[in-house]
Design a protein around this motif. Structure first.
Motif, PDB file in Angstrom:
ATOM      1  N   LEU A 182      49.602  33.362  65.559  1.00 17.61           N
ATOM      2  CA  LEU A 182      50.340  32.576  66.545  1.00 17.61           C
ATOM      3  C   LEU A 182      51.746  33.123  66.740  1.00 17.61           C
ATOM      4  O   LEU A 182      52.267  33.135  67.864  1.00 17.61           O
ATOM      5  CB  LEU A 182      50.390  31.111  66.114  1.00 17.61           C
ATOM      6  CG  LEU A 182      49.047  30.366  66.108  1.00 17.61           C
ATOM      7  CD1 LEU A 182      49.227  28.949  65.575  1.00 17.61           C
ATOM      8  CD2 LEU A 182      48.428  30.333  67.499  1.00 17.61           C
ATOM      9  N   GLU A 183      52.385  33.577  65.667  1.00 18.99           N
ATOM     10  CA  GLU A 183      53.715  34.180  65.779  1.00 18.99           C
ATOM     11  C   GLU A 183      53.665  35.436  66.643  1.00 18.99           C
ATOM     12  O   GLU A 183      54.548  35.666  67.482  1.00 18.99           O
ATOM     13  CB  GLU A 183      54.257  34.528  64.389  1.00 18.99           C
ATOM     14  CG  GLU A 183      54.667  33.322  63.546  1.00 18.99           C
ATOM     15  CD  GLU A 183      55.077  33.728  62.147  1.00 18.99           C
ATOM     16  OE1 GLU A 183      55.305  34.946  61.916  1.00 18.99           O
ATOM     17  OE2 GLU A 183      55.160  32.848  61.273  1.00 18.99           O
ATOM     18  N   ARG A 184      52.645  36.254  66.415  1.00 17.57           N
ATOM     19  CA  ARG A 184      52.510  37.478  67.215  1.00 17.57           C
ATOM     20  C   ARG A 184      52.318  37.142  68.691  1.00 17.57           C
ATOM     21  O   ARG A 184      52.909  37.775  69.573  1.00 17.57           O
ATOM     22  CB  ARG A 184      51.322  38.298  66.705  1.00 17.57           C
ATOM     23  CG  ARG A 184      51.561  38.961  65.351  1.00 17.57           C
ATOM     24  CD  ARG A 184      50.289  39.571  64.818  1.00 17.57           C
ATOM     25  NE  ARG A 184      50.501  40.254  63.531  1.00 17.57           N
ATOM     26  CZ  ARG A 184      49.534  40.556  62.672  1.00 17.57           C
ATOM     27  NH1 ARG A 184      48.285  40.234  62.975  1.00 17.57           N
ATOM     28  NH2 ARG A 184      49.810  41.170  61.537  1.00 17.57           N
ATOM     29  N   ALA A 185      51.488  36.146  68.952  1.00 18.66           N
ATOM     30  CA  ALA A 185      51.257  35.750  70.334  1.00 18.66           C
ATOM     31  C   ALA A 185      52.536  35.217  70.977  1.00 18.66           C
ATOM     32  O   ALA A 185      52.857  35.562  72.121  1.00 18.66           O
ATOM     33  CB  ALA A 185      50.158  34.687  70.388  1.00 18.66           C
ATOM     34  N   ALA A 186      53.286  34.391  70.244  1.00 27.54           N
ATOM     35  CA  ALA A 186      54.527  33.826  70.782  1.00 27.54           C
ATOM     36  C   ALA A 186      55.524  34.923  71.133  1.00 27.54           C
ATOM     37  O   ALA A 186      56.212  34.852  72.164  1.00 27.54           O
ATOM     38  CB  ALA A 186      55.136  32.852  69.775  1.00 27.54           C
ATOM     39  N   HIS A 187      55.599  35.947  70.285  1.00 24.30           N
ATOM     40  CA  HIS A 187      56.523  37.060  70.535  1.00 24.30           C
ATOM     41  C   HIS A 187      56.132  37.805  71.814  1.00 24.30           C
ATOM     42  O   HIS A 187      56.988  38.102  72.660  1.00 24.30           O
ATOM     43  CB  HIS A 187      56.509  38.008  69.340  1.00 24.30           C
ATOM     44  CG  HIS A 187      57.346  39.237  69.533  1.00 24.30           C
ATOM     45  ND1 HIS A 187      58.724  39.197  69.593  1.00 24.30           N
ATOM     46  CD2 HIS A 187      57.003  40.543  69.693  1.00 24.30           C
ATOM     47  CE1 HIS A 187      59.192  40.423  69.776  1.00 24.30           C
ATOM     48  NE2 HIS A 187      58.160  41.254  69.849  1.00 24.30           N
ATOM     49  N   ARG A 188      54.852  38.086  71.974  1.00 26.60           N
ATOM     50  CA  ARG A 188      54.412  38.823  73.152  1.00 26.60           C
ATOM     51  C   ARG A 188      54.560  37.987  74.425  1.00 26.60           C
ATOM     52  O   ARG A 188      54.883  38.507  75.494  1.00 26.60           O
ATOM     53  CB  ARG A 188      52.950  39.262  72.979  1.00 26.60           C
ATOM     54  CG  ARG A 188      52.777  40.280  71.860  1.00 26.60           C
ATOM     55  CD  ARG A 188      51.466  40.978  71.946  1.00 26.60           C
ATOM     56  NE  ARG A 188      51.275  41.914  70.851  1.00 26.60           N
ATOM     57  CZ  ARG A 188      50.300  42.809  70.791  1.00 26.60           C
ATOM     58  NH1 ARG A 188      49.438  42.886  71.786  1.00 26.60           N
ATOM     59  NH2 ARG A 188      50.184  43.623  69.770  1.00 26.60           N
ATOM     60  N   ILE A 189      54.310  36.683  74.307  1.00 24.15           N
ATOM     61  CA  ILE A 189      54.460  35.812  75.466  1.00 24.15           C
ATOM     62  C   ILE A 189      55.904  35.791  75.941  1.00 24.15           C
ATOM     63  O   ILE A 189      56.179  35.831  77.143  1.00 24.15           O
ATOM     64  CB  ILE A 189      53.979  34.383  75.126  1.00 24.15           C
ATOM     65  CG1 ILE A 189      52.452  34.367  75.032  1.00 24.15           C
ATOM     66  CG2 ILE A 189      54.450  33.376  76.173  1.00 24.15           C
ATOM     67  CD1 ILE A 189      51.896  33.078  74.476  1.00 24.15           C
ATOM     68  N   ALA A 190      56.842  35.751  75.011  1.00 29.69           N
ATOM     69  CA  ALA A 190      58.259  35.740  75.384  1.00 29.69           C
ATOM     70  C   ALA A 190      58.613  36.998  76.179  1.00 29.69           C
ATOM     71  O   ALA A 190      59.340  36.931  77.183  1.00 29.69           O
ATOM     72  CB  ALA A 190      59.128  35.625  74.134  1.00 29.69           C
TER      73      ALA A 190
END
Length: 545
Positions: free
Chosen positions: A465-473
């Motif tokens: 989820l952290e990886r996804a949040a970073h890429r989404i930003a």
């Protein structure tokens, strides 16, 4: 929010009494329930036939049989929803189901009957026979009936190939800044003219469906890009329970078959899930659950996901070749024919399958009158969060929700005192240019769907989820810059909405520190003692909630 203040463009401004965005069961029901003295507009992204509702194979749940009860339907819904269903919304929906079915029958919907009575089937999770259906294509039958009625209604005007850009908000117009903040309608891109038009109405109803296209694999049509959810969020409405995405365990895996479901009945008739031949064709479901292929769909979906990630596979295989060809032709004619078109003979070879995003259980927070937080705005259907579905949707409750809350929205609209929206200035794109490279959009679209599948799919971890949040930003910043600089297109609008919805899914998933229903976290495998919805409040909201 809309960062392009409208001022003085030439695209038309259209005025209606009620604006409906979306042409699925929720939108068409709302339109037909409104009285004929009101001028109604329906905006739809493609054609009126292209919503998700027409794809529904199951049916509509309603208590109609002797021995069944509202209490039993409520209880079944609660069990499926892992205790997270809202009691008031659940009972309201269940108790209004028989009237919804009666209305559809009065319109001429060709439901399957037996000896002159509705034929009721029973689906997984239901304790009684209560599924009203039209063979195995209920959604299509209902949609076609309603479409014919809409086309006959002189007070309803349908605008095809009109894509929602954003809601029109009163505080975005200087002359309205001191008035109470409310929705005045919506801006929509008319693809035939390539202009953004303003649709102004005292009442706006979002019926835009779910957001399955945020994932690489989905059973949803291409239109399911979360447009209404994203627009309402940008306008300051609360959104809830977006972590609960229902996955169908077996969608056909083939480059020319994006959204074809392989019915769970195939497993019911003895279909076996296996690894590919180079891994020995091992049947893996008994390794995951004693019920093997007959385990609930979320268990089967997680097992397939586990094996695909473990072995780095693109798909697994569903083998029904032990059944004789006449049996398959009789029980699964559509599946057999569709696979044959793609060069797959299911009588002799296994079917390549993957799990697929199927239904968005969360959405825009509404009350029992379908009202969102923003005055003048209603949300009906899959785009809404009524509290009915909880942590997992009970089969055949989704079409029911569309109709029950469409009637609720209409009731509230008719109870409102007459109100005329103030003047709204047209959309202004005088400071933007045509995009020089559409590859930016297609690349970002592909990247988003792939990492959402890998990191925010069936099984989640905090790190994923952290990886996804970073890429989404990073994607949000890039897409917003693109949106600011270039003329809007359908692809850009859908990508902008998908990345917004992806952010909401991740934020909700990060907030839930347990595994409940459709949300399964390896880092938080236990169930918390109290079931609570995940409700997100926009930081920019100015609404008194």
């Amino acid at each position: 929010m809309n960062d392009k203040p409208p001022s003085g463009a030439a695209a038309p401004t259209r005025h209606f009494d009620v604006l409906i965005v979306g042409s699925g069961l929720a939108g068409l029901s709302t339109a037909l329930l409104l009285p004929s003295h009101l001028r109604v507009a329906i905006l739809t992204k493609r054609t009126i036939e292209d919503g998700s509702s027409g794809w529904a194979q199951g049916g509509i749940a309603a208590v109609l049989a002797d021995g069944d009860s509202f209490d039993a339907h409520v209880q079944d819904t609660f069990v499926a929803g892992a205790g997270l269903c809202d009691p008031a919304a659940t009972r309201f929906t269940v108790e209004n189901a028989p009237a919804a079915i009666a209305w559809l029958r009065a319109l001429g919907t060709p439901f399957t009957e037996h000896d002159g009575e509705l034929h009721l089937t029973r689906e997984g999770g239901h304790s009684h026979r209560r599924i009203v259906h039209a063979a195995d294509a209920t959604g299509a039958a209902v949609q076609q009936t309603l479409i014919e009625r809409v086309r006959q209604a002189s007070h309803i005007q349908v605008f095809e190939t009109h894509n929602l850009v954003d809601l029109i908000l009163s505080d975005k117009h200087a002359q309205h800044a001191t008035a109470p903040r409310r929705c005045l309608g919506a801006y929509a891109l008319n693809e035939s003219t390539d202009e953004v038009e303003a649709f102004v109405a005292p009442h706006t109803v979002l019926c835009t469906g779910g957001a399955g296209k945020v994932y690489l694999y989905t059973s949803n049509p291409d239109t399911a890009t979360g447009d209404g959810i994203a627009a309402a969020w940008r306008a300051g409405c609360r959104v809830a329970n977006m972590e609960f995405i229902q996955f169908h365990p077996t969608c056909l895996y083939h480059p020319k078959a994006k959204s074809f479901l392989i019915s769970e009945a195939v497993r019911g008739e003895g279909g076996l899930l296996k690894l590919p031949a180079h891994l020995g064709g091992h049947r893996f479901m008994p390794d995951h659950d004693p019920r093997a292929e007959l385990a609930p769909r979320d268990v089967v979906a997680r097992a397939i996901d586990f094996e695909m990630k473990k072995h780095g596979l693109d798909c697994v295989y569903l083998d029904i070749t032990h059944q004789p060809p006449p049996f398959l032709r009789e029980h699964f004619p559509n599946i057999l024919a569709r696979c044959a078109e793609l060069g797959i003979d299911i009588t002799r070879e296994p079917i390549p399958v993957v799990p697929a995003a199927h239904y968005t259980c969360g959405g825009v927070v509404t009350d029992l009158k379908a009202r969102a937080d923003l005055p003048g705005l209603y949300v009906v259907g899959e785009a809404s969060y009524t509290g009915l579905h909880g942590a997992n949707r009970l089969a055949s409750n989704s079409l029911l929700e569309c109709m029950v809350f469409a009637r609720a929205a209409v009731g509230d609209i008719l109870a409102q005192p007459p109100w005329t929206p103030p003047p709204v200035r047209p959309w202004d794109d005088s400071r933007v240019i045509d995009a020089d490279e559409q590859v930016v959009i297609s690349h970002n679209w592909d990247e988003l769907r792939r990492f959402m599948w890998d990191y925010v799919g069936i099984v989640r971890t905090d790190k994923r989820l952290e990886r996804a949040a970073h890429r989404i930003a990073l994607l949000k910043a890039e897409i917003q810059e693109f949106y600011q600089s270039f003329h809007v297109t359908r692809d850009l609008l859908e990508l902008r909405n998908l990345v917004e919805v992806a952010d909401l899914i991740v934020r909700c998933a990060q907030a839930r520190k347990e595994s409940r229903g459709l949300h399964f976290s390896r880092d938080h495998p236990d169930l918390l003692p109290e079931a609570r919805p995940t409700i997100l409040q926009p930081e920019h909201a100015k609404i008194a909630l």
